[in-house]
Design a protein around this motif. Structure first.
Motif, PDB file in Angstrom:
ATOM      1  N   GLY A   1       7.681  -8.649   7.484  1.00  0.00           N
ATOM      2  CA  GLY A   1       7.723  -8.809   6.036  1.00  0.00           C
ATOM      3  C   GLY A   1       6.599  -8.036   5.369  1.00  0.00           C
ATOM      4  O   GLY A   1       5.692  -7.530   6.036  1.00  0.00           O
ATOM      5  N   ASN A   2       6.664  -7.915   4.064  1.00  0.00           N
ATOM      6  CA  ASN A   2       5.611  -7.237   3.304  1.00  0.00           C
ATOM      7  C   ASN A   2       4.541  -8.242   2.885  1.00  0.00           C
ATOM      8  O   ASN A   2       4.758  -9.451   2.888  1.00  0.00           O
ATOM      9  N   GLY A   3       3.367  -7.708   2.515  1.00  0.00           N
ATOM     10  CA  GLY A   3       2.254  -8.581   2.172  1.00  0.00           C
ATOM     11  C   GLY A   3       1.512  -8.110   0.938  1.00  0.00           C
ATOM     12  O   GLY A   3       1.829  -7.076   0.336  1.00  0.00           O
ATOM     13  N   ALA A   4       0.510  -8.870   0.570  1.00  0.00           N
ATOM     14  CA  ALA A   4      -0.345  -8.527  -0.572  1.00  0.00           C
ATOM     15  C   ALA A   4      -1.769  -8.970  -0.280  1.00  0.00           C
ATOM     16  O   ALA A   4      -1.997  -9.927   0.472  1.00  0.00           O
ATOM     17  N   THR A   5      -2.716  -8.260  -0.868  1.00  0.00           N
ATOM     18  CA  THR A   5      -4.134  -8.588  -0.707  1.00  0.00           C
ATOM     19  C   THR A   5      -4.857  -8.317  -2.008  1.00  0.00           C
ATOM     20  O   THR A   5      -4.359  -7.563  -2.859  1.00  0.00           O
ATOM     21  N   VAL A   6      -6.037  -8.932  -2.176  1.00  0.00           N
ATOM     22  CA  VAL A   6      -6.788  -8.736  -3.419  1.00  0.00           C
ATOM     23  C   VAL A   6      -8.279  -8.697  -3.123  1.00  0.00           C
ATOM     24  O   VAL A   6      -8.788  -9.489  -2.330  1.00  0.00           O
ATOM     25  N   LEU A   7      -8.960  -7.744  -3.750  1.00  0.00           N
ATOM     26  CA  LEU A   7     -10.420  -7.710  -3.740  1.00  0.00           C
ATOM     27  C   LEU A   7     -10.909  -8.474  -4.956  1.00  0.00           C
ATOM     28  O   LEU A   7     -10.687  -8.067  -6.098  1.00  0.00           O
TER      29      LEU A   7
ATOM     30  N   ASP B   1      -0.385   0.738  -2.865  1.00  0.00           N
ATOM     31  CA  ASP B   1       0.388   0.149  -1.777  1.00  0.00           C
ATOM     32  C   ASP B   1       0.190   1.010  -0.539  1.00  0.00           C
ATOM     33  O   ASP B   1       0.142   2.247  -0.634  1.00  0.00           O
ATOM     34  N   VAL B   2       0.089   0.389   0.621  1.00  0.00           N
ATOM     35  CA  VAL B   2      -0.118   1.141   1.861  1.00  0.00           C
ATOM     36  C   VAL B   2       0.789   0.592   2.955  1.00  0.00           C
ATOM     37  O   VAL B   2       1.163  -0.586   2.948  1.00  0.00           O
ATOM     38  N   TYR B   3       1.131   1.461   3.895  1.00  0.00           N
ATOM     39  CA  TYR B   3       1.794   1.058   5.128  1.00  0.00           C
ATOM     40  C   TYR B   3       0.707   0.929   6.184  1.00  0.00           C
ATOM     41  O   TYR B   3      -0.021   1.875   6.466  1.00  0.00           O
ATOM     42  N   THR B   4       0.601  -0.261   6.773  1.00  0.00           N
ATOM     43  CA  THR B   4      -0.580  -0.582   7.560  1.00  0.00           C
ATOM     44  C   THR B   4      -0.591   0.042   8.947  1.00  0.00           C
ATOM     45  O   THR B   4      -1.655   0.352   9.477  1.00  0.00           O
ATOM     46  N   SER B   5       0.557   0.201   9.562  1.00  0.00           N
ATOM     47  CA  SER B   5       0.630   0.781  10.908  1.00  0.00           C
ATOM     48  C   SER B   5       1.979   1.460  11.047  1.00  0.00           C
ATOM     49  O   SER B   5       2.900   0.933  11.684  1.00  0.00           O
ATOM     50  N   PRO B   6       2.148   2.659  10.465  1.00  0.00           N
ATOM     51  CA  PRO B   6       3.472   3.250  10.299  1.00  0.00           C
ATOM     52  C   PRO B   6       4.160   3.677  11.592  1.00  0.00           C
ATOM     53  O   PRO B   6       5.358   3.979  11.587  1.00  0.00           O
ATOM     54  N   GLY B   7       3.442   3.682  12.694  1.00  0.00           N
ATOM     55  CA  GLY B   7       4.079   4.049  13.957  1.00  0.00           C
ATOM     56  C   GLY B   7       4.977   2.960  14.515  1.00  0.00           C
ATOM     57  O   GLY B   7       5.875   3.256  15.310  1.00  0.00           O
ATOM     58  N   SER B   8       4.759   1.714  14.107  1.00  0.00           N
ATOM     59  CA  SER B   8       5.551   0.636  14.703  1.00  0.00           C
ATOM     60  C   SER B   8       5.799  -0.552  13.789  1.00  0.00           C
ATOM     61  O   SER B   8       6.734  -1.319  14.017  1.00  0.00           O
ATOM     62  N   VAL B   9       4.980  -0.750  12.756  1.00  0.00           N
ATOM     63  CA  VAL B   9       5.093  -1.926  11.897  1.00  0.00           C
ATOM     64  C   VAL B   9       5.665  -1.523  10.546  1.00  0.00           C
ATOM     65  O   VAL B   9       5.195  -0.565   9.923  1.00  0.00           O
ATOM     66  N   THR B  10       6.671  -2.256  10.081  1.00  0.00           N
ATOM     67  CA  THR B  10       7.339  -1.881   8.827  1.00  0.00           C
ATOM     68  C   THR B  10       6.573  -2.322   7.587  1.00  0.00           C
ATOM     69  O   THR B  10       6.878  -1.874   6.484  1.00  0.00           O
ATOM     70  N   GLU B  11       5.592  -3.175   7.734  1.00  0.00           N
ATOM     71  CA  GLU B  11       4.935  -3.808   6.594  1.00  0.00           C
ATOM     72  C   GLU B  11       4.385  -2.831   5.553  1.00  0.00           C
ATOM     73  O   GLU B  11       3.715  -1.859   5.895  1.00  0.00           O
ATOM     74  N   ARG B  12       4.681  -3.127   4.297  1.00  0.00           N
ATOM     75  CA  ARG B  12       4.028  -2.461   3.161  1.00  0.00           C
ATOM     76  C   ARG B  12       3.124  -3.487   2.499  1.00  0.00           C
ATOM     77  O   ARG B  12       3.544  -4.597   2.185  1.00  0.00           O
ATOM     78  N   LEU B  13       1.867  -3.108   2.304  1.00  0.00           N
ATOM     79  CA  LEU B  13       0.867  -4.032   1.764  1.00  0.00           C
ATOM     80  C   LEU B  13       0.533  -3.637   0.334  1.00  0.00           C
ATOM     81  O   LEU B  13       0.103  -2.513   0.067  1.00  0.00           O
ATOM     82  N   HIS B  14       0.722  -4.566  -0.591  1.00  0.00           N
ATOM     83  CA  HIS B  14       0.423  -4.357  -2.003  1.00  0.00           C
ATOM     84  C   HIS B  14      -1.025  -4.778  -2.240  1.00  0.00           C
ATOM     85  O   HIS B  14      -1.391  -5.932  -1.995  1.00  0.00           O
ATOM     86  N   CYS B  15      -1.841  -3.842  -2.720  1.00  0.00           N
ATOM     87  CA  CYS B  15      -3.282  -4.070  -2.835  1.00  0.00           C
ATOM     88  C   CYS B  15      -3.693  -4.210  -4.296  1.00  0.00           C
ATOM     89  O   CYS B  15      -3.353  -3.361  -5.130  1.00  0.00           O
ATOM     90  N   TYR B  16      -4.466  -5.258  -4.577  1.00  0.00           N
ATOM     91  CA  TYR B  16      -4.880  -5.574  -5.938  1.00  0.00           C
ATOM     92  C   TYR B  16      -6.391  -5.786  -6.004  1.00  0.00           C
ATOM     93  O   TYR B  16      -7.064  -5.921  -4.973  1.00  0.00           O
ATOM     94  N   ALA B  17      -6.900  -5.834  -7.220  1.00  0.00           N
ATOM     95  CA  ALA B  17      -8.288  -6.221  -7.475  1.00  0.00           C
ATOM     96  C   ALA B  17      -8.287  -7.151  -8.679  1.00  0.00           C
ATOM     97  O   ALA B  17      -7.444  -7.028  -9.582  1.00  0.00           O
ATOM     98  N   ALA B  18      -9.236  -8.085  -8.686  1.00  0.00           N
ATOM     99  CA  ALA B  18      -9.301  -9.050  -9.794  1.00  0.00           C
ATOM    100  C   ALA B  18     -10.718  -9.582  -9.916  1.00  0.00           C
ATOM    101  O   ALA B  18     -11.385  -9.829  -8.903  1.00  0.00           O
ATOM    102  N   PRO B  19     -11.191  -9.794 -11.139  1.00  0.00           N
ATOM    103  CA  PRO B  19     -12.499 -10.431 -11.322  1.00  0.00           C
ATOM    104  C   PRO B  19     -12.413 -11.927 -11.051  1.00  0.00           C
ATOM    105  O   PRO B  19     -11.347 -12.534 -11.186  1.00  0.00           O
ATOM    106  N   TYR B  20     -13.531 -12.498 -10.660  1.00  0.00           N
ATOM    107  CA  TYR B  20     -13.591 -13.951 -10.481  1.00  0.00           C
ATOM    108  C   TYR B  20     -14.875 -14.474 -11.110  1.00  0.00           C
ATOM    109  O   TYR B  20     -15.863 -13.766 -11.238  1.00  0.00           O
ATOM    110  N   ASP B  21     -14.843 -15.735 -11.485  1.00  0.00           N
ATOM    111  CA  ASP B  21     -15.994 -16.417 -12.060  1.00  0.00           C
ATOM    112  C   ASP B  21     -16.548 -17.368 -11.003  1.00  0.00           C
ATOM    113  O   ASP B  21     -15.875 -18.342 -10.629  1.00  0.00           O
ATOM    114  N   PRO B  22     -17.744 -17.105 -10.464  1.00  0.00           N
ATOM    115  CA  PRO B  22     -18.286 -17.974  -9.413  1.00  0.00           C
ATOM    116  C   PRO B  22     -18.350 -19.445  -9.822  1.00  0.00           C
ATOM    117  O   PRO B  22     -18.201 -20.338  -8.981  1.00  0.00           O
TER     118      PRO B  22
END
Length: 205
Positions: free
Chosen positions: A56-62, A128-149
Motif C-alpha cells: 500500500g501507499n503511505g504518508a509522512t510528515v516533518l 512524493d517518492v517511491y521508496t524502493s523502486p526495484g521491488s516495492v510498489t509503495e509511493r510515499l506522500h511527504c508533508y511538512a507542518a508546524p507544531y506548537d510544543p
C-alpha cells in the motif's frame, strides 16, 4: 504454493507487455511475481520476471517549530533494520503510516496525532517518492507542518497495534548532524530534513 492472478491492463508503456502474474504471498501484504516482455533500446525483446511487494501507499510528515528551531521525530523498534545491522533497532524517523482507506492528507493527520500527539493545522505537501523502486510498489506522500510544543498531546501510538513510540524533539541543526553520524538513517526523514534546510522553513539563503 503459487496461484495466477489477473493480468493488469497496463498500456502506458508500449515497450512493456505483461503476460502473467502469480500471487506468491498475501499473509501481511501482497507479493507477486510478474512475467513480461520488454523491448530494449536497440529494439530487441526479452522476457523478464520481477517480484513486487505491495504494502500500500503511505504518508509522512516533518513536524517543525520554527520559533523554537526544533523538529519533532519518533523513536521506535523496527525489526527489519535490526536484523540488517542497525545497532539496536530503535529507529529515529518522521511520523508516518499507511494510507489504508484514507487520502494522504487525512492519513498523515491521523498518524501524526496517534504517534506524536500533534493535531496538525496547516499542512504543506512537499513531494512524493517511491521508496524502493526495484521491488516495492509503495509511493510515499511527504508533508511538512508546524507544531506548537505547548499544544501537544500524549502520542505514543496505538497500544492495540503493539506500538511503543517515543516522541523526541531535537534542535534542527542537531537533527541535520545526526544524518552525518548515522543516528538518523531513515530515508524519508533524511529527505525531509534536507528539504527543510535547502528550501523549507530552516533555509538560510
Amino acid at each position: 504454493m503459487t496461484s495466477s492472478t489477473s493480468v493488469p491492463s497496463l498500456d502506458r508503456n508500449p515497450r512493456v507487455r505483461i503476460t502473467n502474474v502469480e500471487l506468491l504471498a498475501s499473509a501481511w501484504h501482497v507479493l507477486r511475481r510478474t512475467t513480461f516482455d520488454y523491448q530494449h533500446g536497440d529494439g530487441h525483446w526479452t522476457t523478464e520476471q520481477r517480484e513486487t511487494y505491495d504494502r500500500g501507499n503511505g504518508a509522512t510528515v516533518l513536524l517543525y517549530d520554527l520559533a523554537g528551531g526544533t523538529v519533532l521525530l519518533t523513536r521506535q523498534f523496527r525489526y527489519p533494520v535490526y536484523v540488517n545491522d542497525h545497532p539496536d533497532g530503535m529507529f529515529l524517523e518522521t511520523a508516518a503510516g499507511l494510507l489504508d482507506e484514507d487520502d494522504a492528507e487525512t492519513a498523515i493527520r491521523r498518524e501524526a496525532e496517534e504517534e506524536t500527539g500533534v493535531r496538525i493545522g496547516e499542512l504543506q505537501h512537499v513531494f512524493d517518492v517511491y521508496t524502493s523502486p526495484g521491488s516495492v510498489t509503495e509511493r510515499l506522500h511527504c508533508y511538512a507542518a508546524p507544531y506548537d510544543p505547548a499544544a501537544r498531546g500524549e502520542g505514543g501510538g496505538l497500544a492495540e497495534e503493539g506500538e511503543d513510540i517515543e516522541v523526541v524533539e531535537f534542535p534542527f541543526p542537531a537533527a541535520l548532524k545526526m544524518i552525518e553520524t548515522g543516528e538518523i538513517a531513515d530515508a524519508k526523514t533524511i529527505m525531509l530534513l534536507q528539504w527543510a534546510a535547502l528550501g523549507g522553513p530552516f533555509r538560510t539563503a
